[in-house]
Design a protein around this motif. Sequence first.
Motif, PDB file in Angstrom:
ATOM      1  N   GLN A 135       2.613  66.606  33.989  1.00 45.94           N
ATOM      2  CA  GLN A 135       3.154  67.289  34.439  1.00 45.94           C
ATOM      3  C   GLN A 135       3.141  66.817  35.768  1.00 45.94           C
ATOM      4  OE1 GLN A 135       5.912  69.078  33.617  1.00 45.94           O
ATOM      5  NE2 GLN A 135       6.887  69.289  35.404  1.00 45.94           N
ATOM      6  N   LEU A 136       2.097  66.439  36.030  1.00 48.17           N
ATOM      7  CA  LEU A 136       2.073  65.798  38.040  1.00 48.17           C
ATOM      8  C   LEU A 136       2.569  64.445  37.875  1.00 48.17           C
ATOM      9  CD1 LEU A 136      -1.553  66.457  38.526  1.00 48.17           C
ATOM     10  CD2 LEU A 136       0.286  68.296  38.793  1.00 48.17           C
ATOM     11  N   ILE A 137       3.071  63.786  36.920  1.00 48.29           N
ATOM     12  CA  ILE A 137       3.648  62.553  36.588  1.00 48.29           C
ATOM     13  C   ILE A 137       4.733  62.699  36.808  1.00 48.29           C
ATOM     14  CG2 ILE A 137       3.905  60.201  35.674  1.00 48.29           C
ATOM     15  CD1 ILE A 137       1.026  60.182  34.759  1.00 48.29           C
ATOM     16  N   TYR A 138       5.582  63.310  35.751  1.00 55.37           N
ATOM     17  CA  TYR A 138       6.703  63.584  35.120  1.00 55.37           C
ATOM     18  C   TYR A 138       7.993  64.875  35.807  1.00 55.37           C
ATOM     19  CZ  TYR A 138       6.260  60.782  30.868  1.00 55.37           C
ATOM     20  OH  TYR A 138       5.118  59.729  30.087  1.00 55.37           O
ATOM     21  N   SER A 139       7.410  65.844  36.605  1.00 53.87           N
ATOM     22  CA  SER A 139       7.909  66.101  37.559  1.00 53.87           C
ATOM     23  C   SER A 139       9.087  65.931  38.277  1.00 53.87           C
ATOM     24  CB  SER A 139       6.561  67.526  38.706  1.00 53.87           C
ATOM     25  OG  SER A 139       7.824  68.184  39.089  1.00 53.87           O
ATOM     26  N   ARG A 140      10.777  66.492  38.216  1.00 47.13           N
ATOM     27  CA  ARG A 140      11.321  66.038  39.439  1.00 47.13           C
ATOM     28  C   ARG A 140      11.618  65.752  39.905  1.00 47.13           C
ATOM     29  NH1 ARG A 140      16.576  69.567  37.438  1.00 47.13           N
ATOM     30  NH2 ARG A 140      15.191  71.122  39.223  1.00 47.13           N
ATOM     31  N   ASP A 141      10.739  67.048  41.021  1.00 40.59           N
ATOM     32  CA  ASP A 141      11.201  67.158  42.186  1.00 40.59           C
ATOM     33  C   ASP A 141       9.176  66.154  43.025  1.00 40.59           C
ATOM     34  OD1 ASP A 141      13.584  68.994  42.342  1.00 40.59           O
ATOM     35  OD2 ASP A 141      12.704  70.035  42.259  1.00 40.59           O
ATOM     36  N   GLN A 142       8.763  66.467  42.706  1.00 39.93           N
ATOM     37  CA  GLN A 142       7.211  66.189  43.249  1.00 39.93           C
ATOM     38  C   GLN A 142       6.254  65.137  42.209  1.00 39.93           C
ATOM     39  OE1 GLN A 142       4.973  69.908  43.989  1.00 39.93           O
ATOM     40  NE2 GLN A 142       6.341  70.447  45.624  1.00 39.93           N
ATOM     41  N   GLY A 143       7.023  64.893  40.983  1.00 41.79           N
ATOM     42  CA  GLY A 143       6.271  64.043  40.506  1.00 41.79           C
ATOM     43  C   GLY A 143       5.803  62.545  40.832  1.00 41.79           C
ATOM     44  N   LEU A 144       4.857  62.129  40.248  1.00 41.90           N
ATOM     45  CA  LEU A 144       4.594  60.787  40.858  1.00 41.90           C
ATOM     46  C   LEU A 144       5.677  59.316  40.724  1.00 41.90           C
ATOM     47  CD1 LEU A 144       2.642  58.393  41.806  1.00 41.90           C
ATOM     48  CD2 LEU A 144       1.452  58.191  39.754  1.00 41.90           C
ATOM     49  N   LEU A 145       6.391  59.701  39.329  1.00 37.59           N
ATOM     50  CA  LEU A 145       6.896  58.550  38.886  1.00 37.59           C
ATOM     51  C   LEU A 145       8.276  58.668  39.426  1.00 37.59           C
ATOM     52  CD1 LEU A 145       7.840  56.406  36.672  1.00 37.59           C
ATOM     53  CD2 LEU A 145       8.311  58.424  34.764  1.00 37.59           C
ATOM     54  N   ASN A 146       9.226  59.770  39.601  1.00 36.29           N
ATOM     55  CA  ASN A 146      10.143  59.660  40.585  1.00 36.29           C
ATOM     56  C   ASN A 146       9.996  58.990  41.865  1.00 36.29           C
ATOM     57  OD1 ASN A 146      11.861  60.191  37.875  1.00 36.29           O
ATOM     58  ND2 ASN A 146      11.909  63.033  38.811  1.00 36.29           N
ATOM     59  N   ALA A 147       8.998  59.656  42.377  1.00 33.47           N
ATOM     60  CA  ALA A 147       8.727  59.166  43.677  1.00 33.47           C
ATOM     61  C   ALA A 147       7.939  57.523  43.827  1.00 33.47           C
ATOM     62  CB  ALA A 147       7.139  59.932  44.494  1.00 33.47           C
ATOM     63  N   ILE A 148       7.866  57.139  43.118  1.00 30.13           N
ATOM     64  CA  ILE A 148       7.885  55.267  42.546  1.00 30.13           C
ATOM     65  C   ILE A 148       9.433  54.754  43.100  1.00 30.13           C
ATOM     66  CG2 ILE A 148       7.050  53.747  41.379  1.00 30.13           C
ATOM     67  CD1 ILE A 148       4.693  55.192  41.228  1.00 30.13           C
ATOM     68  N   THR A 149       9.865  55.594  41.288  1.00 34.70           N
ATOM     69  CA  THR A 149      11.540  54.744  41.126  1.00 34.70           C
ATOM     70  C   THR A 149      11.708  55.023  41.787  1.00 34.70           C
ATOM     71  OG1 THR A 149      12.083  56.527  39.941  1.00 34.70           O
ATOM     72  CG2 THR A 149      10.312  54.855  39.227  1.00 34.70           C
ATOM     73  N   GLY A 150      11.888  56.873  43.058  1.00 37.66           N
ATOM     74  CA  GLY A 150      12.814  56.834  43.659  1.00 37.66           C
ATOM     75  C   GLY A 150      14.183  57.863  42.817  1.00 37.66           C
ATOM     76  N   GLY A 151      13.825  57.869  41.355  1.00 36.94           N
ATOM     77  CA  GLY A 151      14.703  59.077  40.931  1.00 36.94           C
ATOM     78  C   GLY A 151      14.673  60.274  41.125  1.00 36.94           C
ATOM     79  N   THR A 152      16.147  61.002  39.986  1.00 34.34           N
ATOM     80  CA  THR A 152      16.007  63.057  39.898  1.00 34.34           C
ATOM     81  C   THR A 152      15.829  63.253  38.335  1.00 34.34           C
ATOM     82  OG1 THR A 152      17.975  62.535  40.241  1.00 34.34           O
ATOM     83  CG2 THR A 152      16.648  62.673  42.561  1.00 34.34           C
ATOM     84  N   THR A 153      15.607  62.002  37.530  1.00 32.04           N
ATOM     85  CA  THR A 153      14.751  62.240  36.546  1.00 32.04           C
ATOM     86  C   THR A 153      13.916  63.753  36.037  1.00 32.04           C
ATOM     87  OG1 THR A 153      15.501  60.040  35.921  1.00 32.04           O
ATOM     88  CG2 THR A 153      15.378  61.426  33.845  1.00 32.04           C
ATOM     89  N   ASP A 154      15.042  64.833  35.107  1.00 32.81           N
ATOM     90  CA  ASP A 154      13.650  65.449  34.591  1.00 32.81           C
ATOM     91  C   ASP A 154      13.359  64.650  33.186  1.00 32.81           C
ATOM     92  OD1 ASP A 154      13.032  68.150  33.608  1.00 32.81           O
ATOM     93  OD2 ASP A 154      14.345  69.369  33.941  1.00 32.81           O
ATOM     94  N   TRP A 155      12.203  64.597  33.405  1.00 36.78           N
ATOM     95  CA  TRP A 155      11.594  64.348  32.118  1.00 36.78           C
ATOM     96  C   TRP A 155      11.265  64.573  31.128  1.00 36.78           C
ATOM     97  CZ3 TRP A 155      11.713  58.573  31.677  1.00 36.78           C
ATOM     98  CH2 TRP A 155      12.019  57.960  33.428  1.00 36.78           C
ATOM     99  N   TYR A 156      10.652  66.053  31.665  1.00 38.34           N
ATOM    100  CA  TYR A 156       9.852  66.694  30.428  1.00 38.34           C
ATOM    101  C   TYR A 156      12.338  68.066  30.798  1.00 38.34           C
ATOM    102  CZ  TYR A 156       4.994  66.082  30.246  1.00 38.34           C
ATOM    103  OH  TYR A 156       4.322  65.568  30.364  1.00 38.34           O
ATOM    104  N   GLY A 157      12.605  68.344  31.210  1.00 39.63           N
ATOM    105  CA  GLY A 157      14.129  68.786  30.616  1.00 39.63           C
ATOM    106  C   GLY A 157      14.937  67.957  30.206  1.00 39.63           C
ATOM    107  N   ASP A 158      14.738  67.302  30.311  1.00 37.98           N
ATOM    108  CA  ASP A 158      16.223  66.298  29.781  1.00 37.98           C
ATOM    109  C   ASP A 158      16.348  66.288  28.364  1.00 37.98           C
ATOM    110  OD1 ASP A 158      18.335  64.909  29.270  1.00 37.98           O
ATOM    111  OD2 ASP A 158      18.041  63.239  31.288  1.00 37.98           O
TER     112      ASP A 158
END
Length: 295
Positions: A135-158
């Motif tokens: 969840q720390l990696i996939y979080s839409r607003d504070q996740g590591l993955l979106n922070a690195i890619t600059g995206g806003t994907t809701d990895w667990y919600g989409d």
Amino acid sequence: MARKYKGIDQLSTRDKVVVGLMVVVPTALVLWLVWVPAIGSVLLSFTNWDGIGPLSGIKSVGFKNYVDIATIYPPFWPAIQHNLIWLAVMFFIATPLGMFLAVLIDKGVRGTRFYQTSIYLPVVLSLALVGFIWQLIYSRDQGLLNAITGGTTDWYGDPSVNLWAVLVAATWRHSGYIMLLYLAGLKGVDPSLREAAKVDGATDRQTFFQVVFPVMRPINLIVLVVTFIESLRAFDLVWVINRGRNGLELISTLVTQNVVGEASRIGFGSALATIMLAISSVLVVGYLRIVMKEE
């Protein structure tokens, strides 16, 4: 000096009691905790019991629950599809990855103990903790993955991506378990087989796939059964995320939703559990037949 083992007729009364308890107690526990609930679920799958009313009010409905599951229960077929996808990813990605890691570690690379411990660590963690870590990696607003890619994907919600996101987390955990199984198998391979292959001019790749891998047939069968059953009973990680909804439907979560969910339908949920039992039994029975035939 050779030891002389006593037959059952030569044992003292006390020893016979101890041996009897060692057989009867585990057998009774298995019957009470495994077989009685399993048979009870099969019987309840032919009823409409809601789990609340008295047992005297249970009415038989025949195969109605099974017909409803296949025809008018929308989440069932997506759940079957998701379980098949889960099985494919575990079998074709997580298992080869675990085997590859086991081969590398078996070669005695520098820092072997550190790598072995690090890779196996996810296996000893609870699924709830694994879900929190990812969840720390996939979080839409504070996740590591979106922070690195600059995206806003809701990895667990989409629902279009959440299954694949969960499978990455499951692969991270499952590959460590497979690594340990294959590492144990590799340690048991006779070194003379590798030496003979080397003398014949075989490369490391040829030695593994043509000599070592066939020798580990018992391990391969165990890995096959474990991967199949783990894929079918996948539950914890998905339930922690969203209780198996919104694109993460699995057979195991459907069972829980109907048995202990808001609308308790013990009969309907038992039918789903019976389907799980039937599917998993096919491979287990096949595995037992192979093992007993060899012996």
